[in-house]
Write a protein that holds these residues in place. Structure first.
Motif, PDB file in Angstrom:
ATOM      1  N   LEU A  51       0.839  -1.207   0.000  1.00  0.00           N
ATOM      2  CA  LEU A  51       0.000   0.000   0.000  1.00  0.00           C
ATOM      3  C   LEU A  51       0.865   1.246   0.000  1.00  0.00           C
ATOM      4  O   LEU A  51       0.582   2.218  -0.692  1.00  0.00           O
ATOM      5  N   LEU A  56      -1.877  -2.202  -5.423  1.00  0.00           N
ATOM      6  CA  LEU A  56      -3.166  -2.728  -4.966  1.00  0.00           C
ATOM      7  C   LEU A  56      -3.383  -4.181  -5.374  1.00  0.00           C
ATOM      8  O   LEU A  56      -4.167  -4.884  -4.758  1.00  0.00           O
ATOM      9  N   THR A  58      -1.572  -8.011  -6.971  1.00  0.00           N
ATOM     10  CA  THR A  58      -0.349  -8.756  -7.231  1.00  0.00           C
ATOM     11  C   THR A  58      -0.640  -9.814  -8.268  1.00  0.00           C
ATOM     12  O   THR A  58      -1.770 -10.287  -8.353  1.00  0.00           O
TER      13      THR A  58
ATOM     14  N   LEU B  28     -12.134  -1.046  -5.479  1.00  0.00           N
ATOM     15  CA  LEU B  28     -10.764  -0.888  -4.980  1.00  0.00           C
ATOM     16  C   LEU B  28      -9.798  -0.565  -6.096  1.00  0.00           C
ATOM     17  O   LEU B  28      -8.900   0.251  -5.955  1.00  0.00           O
ATOM     18  N   VAL B  43      -4.008 -11.887 -12.011  1.00  0.00           N
ATOM     19  CA  VAL B  43      -3.847 -11.335 -10.668  1.00  0.00           C
ATOM     20  C   VAL B  43      -4.184 -12.386  -9.617  1.00  0.00           C
ATOM     21  O   VAL B  43      -5.140 -13.142  -9.772  1.00  0.00           O
ATOM     22  N   ASP B  44      -3.378 -12.453  -8.581  1.00  0.00           N
ATOM     23  CA  ASP B  44      -3.584 -13.426  -7.516  1.00  0.00           C
ATOM     24  C   ASP B  44      -4.292 -12.819  -6.309  1.00  0.00           C
ATOM     25  O   ASP B  44      -5.101 -13.462  -5.667  1.00  0.00           O
ATOM     26  N   ALA B  45      -3.900 -11.576  -5.976  1.00  0.00           N
ATOM     27  CA  ALA B  45      -4.410 -11.015  -4.729  1.00  0.00           C
ATOM     28  C   ALA B  45      -4.666  -9.529  -4.894  1.00  0.00           C
ATOM     29  O   ALA B  45      -4.062  -8.869  -5.736  1.00  0.00           O
ATOM     30  N   VAL B  46      -5.575  -9.017  -4.092  1.00  0.00           N
ATOM     31  CA  VAL B  46      -5.904  -7.594  -4.091  1.00  0.00           C
ATOM     32  C   VAL B  46      -5.779  -7.109  -2.655  1.00  0.00           C
ATOM     33  O   VAL B  46      -6.111  -7.839  -1.720  1.00  0.00           O
ATOM     34  N   ILE B  47      -5.249  -5.904  -2.518  1.00  0.00           N
ATOM     35  CA  ILE B  47      -5.087  -5.377  -1.163  1.00  0.00           C
ATOM     36  C   ILE B  47      -6.143  -4.325  -0.920  1.00  0.00           C
ATOM     37  O   ILE B  47      -6.339  -3.431  -1.746  1.00  0.00           O
ATOM     38  N   ASP B  48      -6.820  -4.449   0.184  1.00  0.00           N
ATOM     39  CA  ASP B  48      -7.885  -3.504   0.524  1.00  0.00           C
ATOM     40  C   ASP B  48      -7.305  -2.423   1.436  1.00  0.00           C
ATOM     41  O   ASP B  48      -6.948  -2.704   2.580  1.00  0.00           O
ATOM     42  N   PRO B  49      -7.159  -1.177   0.942  1.00  0.00           N
ATOM     43  CA  PRO B  49      -6.558  -0.135   1.786  1.00  0.00           C
ATOM     44  C   PRO B  49      -7.359   0.099   3.053  1.00  0.00           C
ATOM     45  O   PRO B  49      -6.821   0.505   4.073  1.00  0.00           O
ATOM     46  N   GLY B  52      -6.247  -2.803   5.166  1.00  0.00           N
ATOM     47  CA  GLY B  52      -4.798  -2.995   5.152  1.00  0.00           C
ATOM     48  C   GLY B  52      -4.432  -4.452   4.979  1.00  0.00           C
ATOM     49  O   GLY B  52      -3.333  -4.867   5.322  1.00  0.00           O
ATOM     50  N   ALA B  54      -4.457  -8.116   2.482  1.00  0.00           N
ATOM     51  CA  ALA B  54      -4.560  -8.666   1.141  1.00  0.00           C
ATOM     52  C   ALA B  54      -5.527  -9.834   1.178  1.00  0.00           C
ATOM     53  O   ALA B  54      -5.588 -10.557   2.160  1.00  0.00           O
ATOM     54  N   LEU B  56      -6.880 -13.152  -1.297  1.00  0.00           N
ATOM     55  CA  LEU B  56      -6.603 -13.909  -2.512  1.00  0.00           C
ATOM     56  C   LEU B  56      -7.849 -13.959  -3.377  1.00  0.00           C
ATOM     57  O   LEU B  56      -8.963 -14.104  -2.873  1.00  0.00           O
ATOM     58  N   ARG B 141      -5.936 -14.110   6.966  1.00  0.00           N
ATOM     59  CA  ARG B 141      -4.651 -14.384   7.613  1.00  0.00           C
ATOM     60  C   ARG B 141      -4.448 -13.415   8.757  1.00  0.00           C
ATOM     61  O   ARG B 141      -4.772 -12.242   8.653  1.00  0.00           O
ATOM     62  N   ILE B 219       1.139   8.769  -0.106  1.00  0.00           N
ATOM     63  CA  ILE B 219       1.326   7.508   0.620  1.00  0.00           C
ATOM     64  C   ILE B 219       0.866   7.615   2.060  1.00  0.00           C
ATOM     65  O   ILE B 219       0.780   6.626   2.752  1.00  0.00           O
ATOM     66  N   ALA B 305      10.659   5.572   0.640  1.00  0.00           N
ATOM     67  CA  ALA B 305       9.743   5.902  -0.450  1.00  0.00           C
ATOM     68  C   ALA B 305       9.270   7.354  -0.372  1.00  0.00           C
ATOM     69  O   ALA B 305       9.027   7.988  -1.385  1.00  0.00           O
TER      70      ALA B 305
END
Lengths: 93, 560
Positions: A51, A56, A58, B28, B43-49, B52, B54, B56, B141, B219, B305
């Motif tokens: 993030l 967002l 992978t 998202l 795409v394997d996974a998405v991260i939800d801001p 926080g 991920a 699958l 997880r 960020i 960063a």
């Protein structure tokens, strides 16, 4: 030759992630020799790092330096677009 | 619960958890390349801001499940105990070192869900987010929960789980692992204290803050920035985390375009390291109306960063307060308190209020020329604490002072007498503030207000007397007496015992050579009436100075 710094975001050993690592390793071996630094980040372990880098989904590959920064999404099977994103001139065939 | 796995893309081997998941992913993931990658199954996974975490995608879940047997063996090593839940998320079994007679939980946990005691401290929002994952049949997880152990002590556990399907792809429940992370949480809490303090401080600031990376992506943003992001558009809006700040600036249109371009250029400069700091003030429209902002971009210290910090403050109130006349000099005009300018102070409240809307508070700087002879009078000025000389110029000679205006008067008095062209040069010789009004508006107000007319006619007459007296004085009186008169007049108008004046300036004012001023000032200094050094004149003995001045000072004063 400048060192290309990259981060590859993957999800454990999910199929596309495994493929992306293999594809990227092949490209680096062929075009960058030893002139690259690659960090592989598992987003299942470190979602916040992704993030923080604006990632967002992978697998995603982020080129950190040299600038311009670039990002490419997917399993990196399209070699041309990976080379383009990394700023590596395409070999004349 | 019926499994809502279904085929979306025509590939029967890739189940999808249904429209809920697809819609959530679309919310998202906004960028086209990412959406394309998802659509093409890359795409394997998405991260939800928001959480926080991920999650699958179904295809990756299934693949991982298939090679799960060996992974499970490893998981057993890394976890304290394993559990299984039925379709309603109730525990049906638990095994491992931490369970049983010596462990955290005993058999009483069977039949309970994560929402029931002994688990607790999951907020409503966290619970909803978790439930959403369960409904999508997604793996989760490291879900961290508080719980009460068998002895009644507080513990922290980390739970991971994945859905179980039978051979017909029917959902059978969840299974997973749990770790006791009490010690880790305790040490983390200790380590996080200073960090939390820093974060809370950032959130408590009235300033909106965000941190950008080298590409201009946001960020991090503090709470005020986040709160403001909702409901605003254009450069008035705060760019949310994950979006590109520069792109948002470049998108500014219309009246905001110029500010957007300037801000983007400034941010780029600081990112590139060409400049350590960039400031910009601008006005934009927000839901609360027109707002004025002060924006500061600074380089981010340290590696990593993050590259720049953008802070933005709403300065509308402060700017408005600065515009209220009298605030600068410490008087609240609007509330009927003392008014700095005596002509204005003499007006009845109603007439003064009528003028107020047309006034702007301006700062006059030393040496500024307000008008030249022959120029149209565009504004009139009522000094608060500034001092303006009126000079007559004769070809071939230095300008000669014929009037001095401070807080007792007005500049642009010719308008009162029907002339809209200045006959004198108005030169600021004491910096300070003044109330300014546009000439046309002033004429209208002047026609409307009899008390204003009365005050200004009286003042015009006083100026006439001052000019006549000055003319005679300059012709007949000694330089020393004239200098004393001039200093007294200045003292009356400025509100200070000390003025900054060069000898050249004094010579011009009095129409004499510099040597004459040097001699006269030296003499007054010797008599300890003034002190004079490097252009700084300080009045030491006002009564003595009055005695030393020519009679013109009294004559002019008696008419004011």
């Amino acid at each position: 030759m400048t060192i290309v710094e990259m981060r590859l975001y993957i999800a454990n050993n999910a199929p596309n992630s495994v493929r992306a690592i293999a594809n990227l390793e092949a490209i680096c071996k062929e075009h960058l020799k030893d002139n690259f630094k690659l960090e592989i980040i598992d987003v299942l372990e470190y979602p916040l790092r992704a993030l923080a880098d604006g990632i967002l989904v992978t697998p995603s590959l982020a080129k950190m330096s040299p600038s311009p920064a670039a990002k490419i999404v997917g399993n990196l099977s399209d070699k041309r677009s990976v080379l383009h994103a990394l700023g590596i001139p395409e070999p004349v065939e | 619960m019926k499994p809502d796995l279904r085929v979306l893309d025509g590939n029967p081997r890739r189940p999808d958890a249904g429209p809920g998941l697809s819609a959530h992913i679309l919310r998202l993931v906004k960028s086209a390349p990412e959406r394309r990658a998802i659509a093409s199954g890359q795409v394997d996974a998405v991260i939800d801001p928001a959480t926080g975490k991920a999650f699958l995608l179904p295809a990756a879940q299934q693949a991982l499940r298939e090679d799960g047997a060996s992974v499970r063996g490893l998981l057993a090593l890394a976890s304290d105990w394993r559990w299984e839940q039925d379709e309603s998320h109730r525990f049906v079994s638990h095994t491992g070192a931490a369970s049983g007679s010596s462990g955290v939980f005993d058999e009483s946990i069977i039949g309970k869900t994560l929402r029931d005691p002994p688990f607790d401290t999951m907020s409503e929002a966290d619970w909803r987010a978790h439930q959403r994952l369960l409904e999508w049949r997604a793996a989760f997880r490291d879900l961290e929960l508080g719980c009460t152990d068998r002895a009644g002590g507080m513990r922290s556990v980390s739970i991971s789980g994945e859905p179980v399907f039978d051979a017909q792809d029917r959902f059978k429940g969840y299974r997973g692992t749990m770790r006791d992370i009490t010690l880790r949480k305790q040490s983390e809490a200790l380590a996080q204290k200073p960090l939390r303090l820093a974060c809370d401080t950032l959130d408590a600031l009235a300033v909106q803050l965000c941190v950008l990376d080298s590409a201009g992506n946001v960020i991090l943003a503090n709470k005020p920035a986040g709160a403001f992001a909702a409901g605003s558009r254009g450069i008035g809006a705060v760019v949310p985390v994950g979006d590109n700040y520069l792109a948002a600036c470049d998108k500014a249109r219309g009246s905001e375009r110029k500010d957007g371009v300037a801000i983007a250029a400034g941010v780029r400069q600081v990112i590139a390291g060409d400049s350590p700091l960039f400031r910009h003030e601008y006005v934009c429209n927000s839901p609360a109306g027109r707002c004025q902002y002060s924006l500061t971009v600074t380089a981010y210290p340290g590696d990593g960063a993050a590259r720049v910090v953008v802070s933005r403050e709403n300065v509308t109130e402060r700017k408005r307060a600065e515009r209220i006349p009298g605030n600068v000099t410490g008087h609240k005009v609007a509330e009927g308190g003392p008014i700095a300018n005596s002509l204005l102070a003499a007006l009845p409240a109603k007439d003064y209020q009528g003028l107020l809307a047309g006034f702007e508070l301006v700062t006059l700087t030393y040496g500024e020329v307000l008008f030249e002879p022959g120029e149209p009078i565009r504004h009139v000025y009522f000094p608060n604490d500034s001092l303006v000389s009126l000079l007559t110029t004769i070809e071939g000679h230095e300008a000669l002072e014929v009037g001095l205006v401070g807080r007792e008067g007005m500049i642009g008095i010719s308008l009162v007498l029907g002339m809209d062209v200045s006959s004198v040069r108005a030169l600021v010789q004491g910096a300070g503030t003044a109330m300014r009004m546009n000439a046309a508006r002033f004429r209208r107000q002047f026609r409307k207000s009899l008390p204003l007319q009365g005050e200004l006619y009286r003042y015009a007459h006083a100026m006439l007397v001052q000019a006549r007296q000055t003319a005679a004085c300059n012709r007949f009186h000694e330089v020393q007496g004239r200098l004393a008169r001039w200093l007294l007049m200045t003292h009356d108008r400025a509100r200070s015992d000390q003025f900054l004046l060069t000898q050249k300036f004094l010579a011009d004012m009095l129409g004499v050579r510099r040597a004459g001023v040097t001699k006269a000032a030296g003499s007054l200094q010797q008599r300890k009436l003034i002190s004079y050094s490097r252009g700084k004149i300080r009045m030491l003995d006002r009564q003595g100075l009055e005695a030393a001045s020519c009679g013109c000072y009294e004559a002019v004063k008696s008419h004011q």
